[in-house]
Design a protein around this motif. Structure first.
Motif, PDB file in Angstrom:
ATOM      1  N   HIS A 123     -41.314  25.188 -71.233  1.00 11.61           N
ATOM      2  CA  HIS A 123     -42.166  26.336 -70.896  1.00 11.61           C
ATOM      3  C   HIS A 123     -41.993  26.690 -69.428  1.00 11.61           C
ATOM      4  O   HIS A 123     -41.878  27.863 -69.068  1.00 11.61           O
ATOM      5  CB  HIS A 123     -43.637  26.014 -71.181  1.00 11.61           C
ATOM      6  CG  HIS A 123     -43.924  25.684 -72.607  1.00 11.61           C
ATOM      7  ND1 HIS A 123     -45.092  25.061 -73.001  1.00 11.61           N
ATOM      8  CD2 HIS A 123     -43.190  25.873 -73.738  1.00 11.61           C
ATOM      9  CE1 HIS A 123     -45.075  24.890 -74.310  1.00 11.61           C
ATOM     10  NE2 HIS A 123     -43.928  25.368 -74.779  1.00 11.61           N
ATOM     11  N   LEU A 124     -41.980  25.677 -68.577  1.00 17.49           N
ATOM     12  CA  LEU A 124     -41.840  25.900 -67.138  1.00 17.49           C
ATOM     13  C   LEU A 124     -40.465  26.485 -66.812  1.00 17.49           C
ATOM     14  O   LEU A 124     -40.361  27.408 -65.995  1.00 17.49           O
ATOM     15  CB  LEU A 124     -42.050  24.584 -66.388  1.00 17.49           C
ATOM     16  CG  LEU A 124     -41.862  24.627 -64.869  1.00 17.49           C
ATOM     17  CD1 LEU A 124     -42.752  25.686 -64.226  1.00 17.49           C
ATOM     18  CD2 LEU A 124     -42.153  23.251 -64.269  1.00 17.49           C
ATOM     19  N   ALA A 125     -39.412  25.981 -67.444  1.00 19.20           N
ATOM     20  CA  ALA A 125     -38.064  26.498 -67.194  1.00 19.20           C
ATOM     21  C   ALA A 125     -37.979  27.974 -67.563  1.00 19.20           C
ATOM     22  O   ALA A 125     -37.359  28.768 -66.852  1.00 19.20           O
ATOM     23  CB  ALA A 125     -37.038  25.691 -67.985  1.00 19.20           C
ATOM     24  N   ALA A 126     -38.613  28.348 -68.674  1.00 18.77           N
ATOM     25  CA  ALA A 126     -38.592  29.745 -69.104  1.00 18.77           C
ATOM     26  C   ALA A 126     -39.371  30.624 -68.136  1.00 18.77           C
ATOM     27  O   ALA A 126     -38.966  31.742 -67.831  1.00 18.77           O
ATOM     28  CB  ALA A 126     -39.176  29.860 -70.507  1.00 18.77           C
ATOM     29  N   VAL A 127     -40.496  30.126 -67.648  1.00 17.01           N
ATOM     30  CA  VAL A 127     -41.284  30.862 -66.664  1.00 17.01           C
ATOM     31  C   VAL A 127     -40.463  31.095 -65.400  1.00 17.01           C
ATOM     32  O   VAL A 127     -40.406  32.206 -64.860  1.00 17.01           O
ATOM     33  CB  VAL A 127     -42.589  30.103 -66.335  1.00 17.01           C
ATOM     34  CG1 VAL A 127     -43.232  30.635 -65.055  1.00 17.01           C
ATOM     35  CG2 VAL A 127     -43.572  30.219 -67.495  1.00 17.01           C
ATOM     36  N   LEU A 128     -39.804  30.050 -64.909  1.00 17.80           N
ATOM     37  CA  LEU A 128     -38.990  30.168 -63.701  1.00 17.80           C
ATOM     38  C   LEU A 128     -37.821  31.134 -63.912  1.00 17.80           C
ATOM     39  O   LEU A 128     -37.452  31.882 -63.001  1.00 17.80           O
ATOM     40  CB  LEU A 128     -38.454  28.794 -63.304  1.00 17.80           C
ATOM     41  CG  LEU A 128     -39.472  27.807 -62.735  1.00 17.80           C
ATOM     42  CD1 LEU A 128     -38.864  26.410 -62.655  1.00 17.80           C
ATOM     43  CD2 LEU A 128     -39.964  28.249 -61.368  1.00 17.80           C
ATOM     44  N   SER A 129     -37.243  31.111 -65.104  1.00 22.80           N
ATOM     45  CA  SER A 129     -36.099  31.980 -65.392  1.00 22.80           C
ATOM     46  C   SER A 129     -36.466  33.455 -65.385  1.00 22.80           C
ATOM     47  O   SER A 129     -35.587  34.315 -65.292  1.00 22.80           O
ATOM     48  CB  SER A 129     -35.492  31.612 -66.751  1.00 22.80           C
ATOM     49  OG  SER A 129     -34.967  30.299 -66.723  1.00 22.80           O
ATOM     50  N   SER A 130     -37.752  33.752 -65.471  1.00 20.78           N
ATOM     51  CA  SER A 130     -38.202  35.146 -65.443  1.00 20.78           C
ATOM     52  C   SER A 130     -38.387  35.659 -64.022  1.00 20.78           C
ATOM     53  O   SER A 130     -38.684  36.835 -63.828  1.00 20.78           O
ATOM     54  CB  SER A 130     -39.519  35.280 -66.222  1.00 20.78           C
ATOM     55  OG  SER A 130     -39.327  34.968 -67.591  1.00 20.78           O
ATOM     56  N   SER A 131     -38.221  34.789 -63.040  1.00 21.09           N
ATOM     57  CA  SER A 131     -38.410  35.176 -61.645  1.00 21.09           C
ATOM     58  C   SER A 131     -37.082  35.457 -60.956  1.00 21.09           C
ATOM     59  O   SER A 131     -36.115  34.712 -61.123  1.00 21.09           O
ATOM     60  CB  SER A 131     -39.136  34.067 -60.880  1.00 21.09           C
ATOM     61  OG  SER A 131     -39.181  34.363 -59.494  1.00 21.09           O
ATOM     62  N   ARG A 132     -37.039  36.513 -60.172  1.00 24.29           N
ATOM     63  CA  ARG A 132     -35.862  36.817 -59.363  1.00 24.29           C
ATOM     64  C   ARG A 132     -35.884  36.032 -58.049  1.00 24.29           C
ATOM     65  O   ARG A 132     -34.904  36.059 -57.292  1.00 24.29           O
ATOM     66  CB  ARG A 132     -35.808  38.312 -59.040  1.00 24.29           C
ATOM     67  CG  ARG A 132     -35.529  39.209 -60.241  1.00 24.29           C
ATOM     68  CD  ARG A 132     -35.415  40.659 -59.813  1.00 24.29           C
ATOM     69  NE  ARG A 132     -35.156  41.548 -60.934  1.00 24.29           N
ATOM     70  CZ  ARG A 132     -33.962  41.803 -61.440  1.00 24.29           C
ATOM     71  NH1 ARG A 132     -32.893  41.238 -60.895  1.00 24.29           N
ATOM     72  NH2 ARG A 132     -33.805  42.618 -62.466  1.00 24.29           N
ATOM     73  N   GLN A 133     -36.969  35.340 -57.752  1.00 20.92           N
ATOM     74  CA  GLN A 133     -37.136  34.688 -56.450  1.00 20.92           C
ATOM     75  C   GLN A 133     -36.648  33.249 -56.428  1.00 20.92           C
ATOM     76  O   GLN A 133     -36.640  32.621 -55.373  1.00 20.92           O
ATOM     77  CB  GLN A 133     -38.614  34.738 -56.037  1.00 20.92           C
ATOM     78  CG  GLN A 133     -39.125  36.152 -55.829  1.00 20.92           C
ATOM     79  CD  GLN A 133     -40.604  36.174 -55.488  1.00 20.92           C
ATOM     80  OE1 GLN A 133     -41.466  35.835 -56.292  1.00 20.92           O
ATOM     81  NE2 GLN A 133     -40.900  36.565 -54.266  1.00 20.92           N
ATOM     82  N   VAL A 134     -36.252  32.708 -57.590  1.00 19.79           N
ATOM     83  CA  VAL A 134     -35.780  31.331 -57.639  1.00 19.79           C
ATOM     84  C   VAL A 134     -34.412  31.272 -58.307  1.00 19.79           C
ATOM     85  O   VAL A 134     -33.977  32.224 -58.962  1.00 19.79           O
ATOM     86  CB  VAL A 134     -36.768  30.412 -58.399  1.00 19.79           C
ATOM     87  CG1 VAL A 134     -38.105  30.337 -57.684  1.00 19.79           C
ATOM     88  CG2 VAL A 134     -36.955  30.895 -59.839  1.00 19.79           C
ATOM     89  N   ALA A 135     -33.736  30.146 -58.123  1.00 23.49           N
ATOM     90  CA  ALA A 135     -32.429  29.923 -58.745  1.00 23.49           C
ATOM     91  C   ALA A 135     -32.319  28.446 -59.109  1.00 23.49           C
ATOM     92  O   ALA A 135     -33.044  27.604 -58.555  1.00 23.49           O
ATOM     93  CB  ALA A 135     -31.304  30.323 -57.792  1.00 23.49           C
ATOM     94  N   GLU A 136     -31.420  28.160 -60.036  1.00 18.46           N
ATOM     95  CA  GLU A 136     -31.212  26.783 -60.479  1.00 18.46           C
ATOM     96  C   GLU A 136     -29.751  26.412 -60.336  1.00 18.46           C
ATOM     97  O   GLU A 136     -28.857  27.224 -60.578  1.00 18.46           O
ATOM     98  CB  GLU A 136     -31.647  26.647 -61.946  1.00 18.46           C
ATOM     99  CG  GLU A 136     -31.494  25.251 -62.528  1.00 18.46           C
ATOM    100  CD  GLU A 136     -30.147  25.032 -63.206  1.00 18.46           C
ATOM    101  OE1 GLU A 136     -29.729  23.872 -63.353  1.00 18.46           O
ATOM    102  OE2 GLU A 136     -29.493  26.038 -63.575  1.00 18.46           O
ATOM    103  N   PHE A 137     -29.496  25.186 -59.893  1.00 17.20           N
ATOM    104  CA  PHE A 137     -28.125  24.695 -59.782  1.00 17.20           C
ATOM    105  C   PHE A 137     -28.105  23.212 -60.067  1.00 17.20           C
ATOM    106  O   PHE A 137     -28.839  22.430 -59.444  1.00 17.20           O
ATOM    107  CB  PHE A 137     -27.574  24.966 -58.381  1.00 17.20           C
ATOM    108  CG  PHE A 137     -26.214  24.359 -58.129  1.00 17.20           C
ATOM    109  CD1 PHE A 137     -25.098  24.851 -58.776  1.00 17.20           C
ATOM    110  CD2 PHE A 137     -26.067  23.292 -57.254  1.00 17.20           C
ATOM    111  CE1 PHE A 137     -23.845  24.295 -58.564  1.00 17.20           C
ATOM    112  CE2 PHE A 137     -24.818  22.729 -57.023  1.00 17.20           C
ATOM    113  CZ  PHE A 137     -23.711  23.235 -57.686  1.00 17.20           C
ATOM    114  N   ASN A 138     -27.322  22.824 -61.061  1.00 19.88           N
ATOM    115  CA  ASN A 138     -27.155  21.418 -61.419  1.00 19.88           C
ATOM    116  C   ASN A 138     -28.480  20.703 -61.644  1.00 19.88           C
ATOM    117  O   ASN A 138     -28.699  19.569 -61.188  1.00 19.88           O
ATOM    118  CB  ASN A 138     -26.354  20.689 -60.343  1.00 19.88           C
ATOM    119  CG  ASN A 138     -24.862  20.906 -60.496  1.00 19.88           C
ATOM    120  OD1 ASN A 138     -24.337  20.933 -61.606  1.00 19.88           O
ATOM    121  ND2 ASN A 138     -24.180  21.077 -59.388  1.00 19.88           N
ATOM    122  N   GLY A 139     -29.394  21.396 -62.321  1.00 19.02           N
ATOM    123  CA  GLY A 139     -30.640  20.751 -62.711  1.00 19.02           C
ATOM    124  C   GLY A 139     -31.746  20.774 -61.680  1.00 19.02           C
ATOM    125  O   GLY A 139     -32.816  20.210 -61.926  1.00 19.02           O
TER     126      GLY A 139
END
Length: 346
Positions: free
Chosen positions: A188-204
């Motif tokens: 749920h948290l990963a999906a919430v974060l993925s909806s934001s343009r202000q964050v990014a993910e790299f290698n977990g």
């Protein structure tokens, strides 16, 4: 499980069913042209010229028609909508919210078109079972399950997650971030974060989009990201291999190019023969002699040789003989007694 083609047909029928909520062709045209993603929508001026009305009139029609269509959909009269809602909700079950492009990819596969994406957005605008987060500077267009919140409540969750990352001050894993926010499930948290343009993910790990550790924009940022991931001093050739294996870009990184950038950036410190570390890890630039001077100064100017070796080898990957030879330089160091050294007086 329906096929991608079947999903497309279900959604298309639902759109047609919803648009029966108005008997005016002009309103249907405005709903189709203005109901999708902002990047795909015709402008007010374009629609106005096509329909022969002013842009302000288009705005008025758009506002009123979606109120009417939403009421029509929620009344149950748009019979084909229920089947589309079922398919969409099935895809959202695990995460509760999803970026529209991601959702469309899952439903329609590799042949997913912008028209498919816009159809989902239009349905989310009118469905009482779905919540639409509009596409803007802060958020990606996303669809969520209405049972779990309004658009305002969903964006508040997104903002809270972004704020937690910013407050932490450095990238962190989803598990560590989840401990701060206490979601029912990390998905749920990963999906919430993925909806934001202000964050990014790299290698977990997740961080603010402006942080190079998670969103490297140039070769030096890529080096920084790789070293942050590896968490230990690494030879420049290995850094080049890691950058290439992480698929940062089409152009491969060469060891020589990586070495040149390592030399030029103060974020990186040479700690051994071709081996570099991050300055953030407590390493500082300088020769082995410079490090010995720092060690002796912190110790009050006097230390046993074995203690000096231990301290130097914490921050430099060199042979013990290199440290021993540096201690023999009488311009920098003086032997006080057996195996004890101090700083030479200038």
């Amino acid at each position: 499980m329906q096929s991608e083609g079947e999903n497309r047909e279900v959604v298309a029928r639902a759109v047609d069913s919803v648009l029966k909520g108005t008997d005016q062709q002009r309103e249907r045209d405005v709903a189709r042209k203005r109901g999708g993603l902002k990047i795909d929508r015709a402008t007010l001026d374009e629609v106005g010229k096509e329909l022969g009305v002013t842009r302000e009139r288009v705005r008025q029609i758009e506002k009123s028609v979606f109120v009417r269509l939403k009421l029509y959909a929620e009344s149950g009269k748009a019979e084909a909508l229920a089947a589309a809602e079922k398919v969409i909700l099935r895809e959202l079950t695990q995460t509760r919210i999803m970026r529209v492009e991601t959702l469309a990819g899952k439903m329609f596969g590799a042949k997913c078109s912008r028209k498919d994406v816009s159809a989902l957005v239009l349905l989310a605008r009118v469905s009482g079972k779905l919540t639409l987060i509009d596409n803007n500077d802060k958020y990606f267009a996303s669809i969520a399950i209405a049972e779990f919140g309004t658009a305002r409540e969903w964006t508040a969750r997104i903002d809270a997650a972004v704020s937690a990352i910013a407050k932490h001050g450095k990238p962190l894993t989803l598990v560590d971030l989840d401990k701060k926010l206490d979601y029912q499930h990390p998905d749920h948290l990963a999906a919430v974060l993925s909806s934001s343009r202000q964050v990014a993910e790299f290698n977990g790990v997740w961080g603010l989009a402006k942080w190079p550790e998670v969103n490297p924009r140039n070769i030096r940022d890529k080096i920084f990201a790789v070293l942050s991931k590896l968490k230990e001093p690494t030879h420049f050739s290995t850094i080049a291999e890691q950058i290439n294996s992480d698929n940062f870009g089409k152009k491969p990184a060469t060891p020589q190019a990586i070495h040149n950038e390592l030399i030029r950036d103060s974020r990186f410190v040479l700690v051994g023969r071709g081996i570099y570390a991050l300055a953030d890890w407590g390493f500082s630039k300088g020769t082995v002699a410079d490090v010995i001077k720092q060690v002796l100064t912190r110790a009050g100017g006097r230390m046993h040789r074995d203690e000096i070796l231990e301290e130097v080898l914490r921050v430099r990957q060199v042979k013990t003989t290199t440290v021993t030879l540096a201690l023999q330089n009488r311009n920098d160091f003086v032997k006080l007694d057996k195996n004890t050294y101090g700083l030479a007086k200038k």
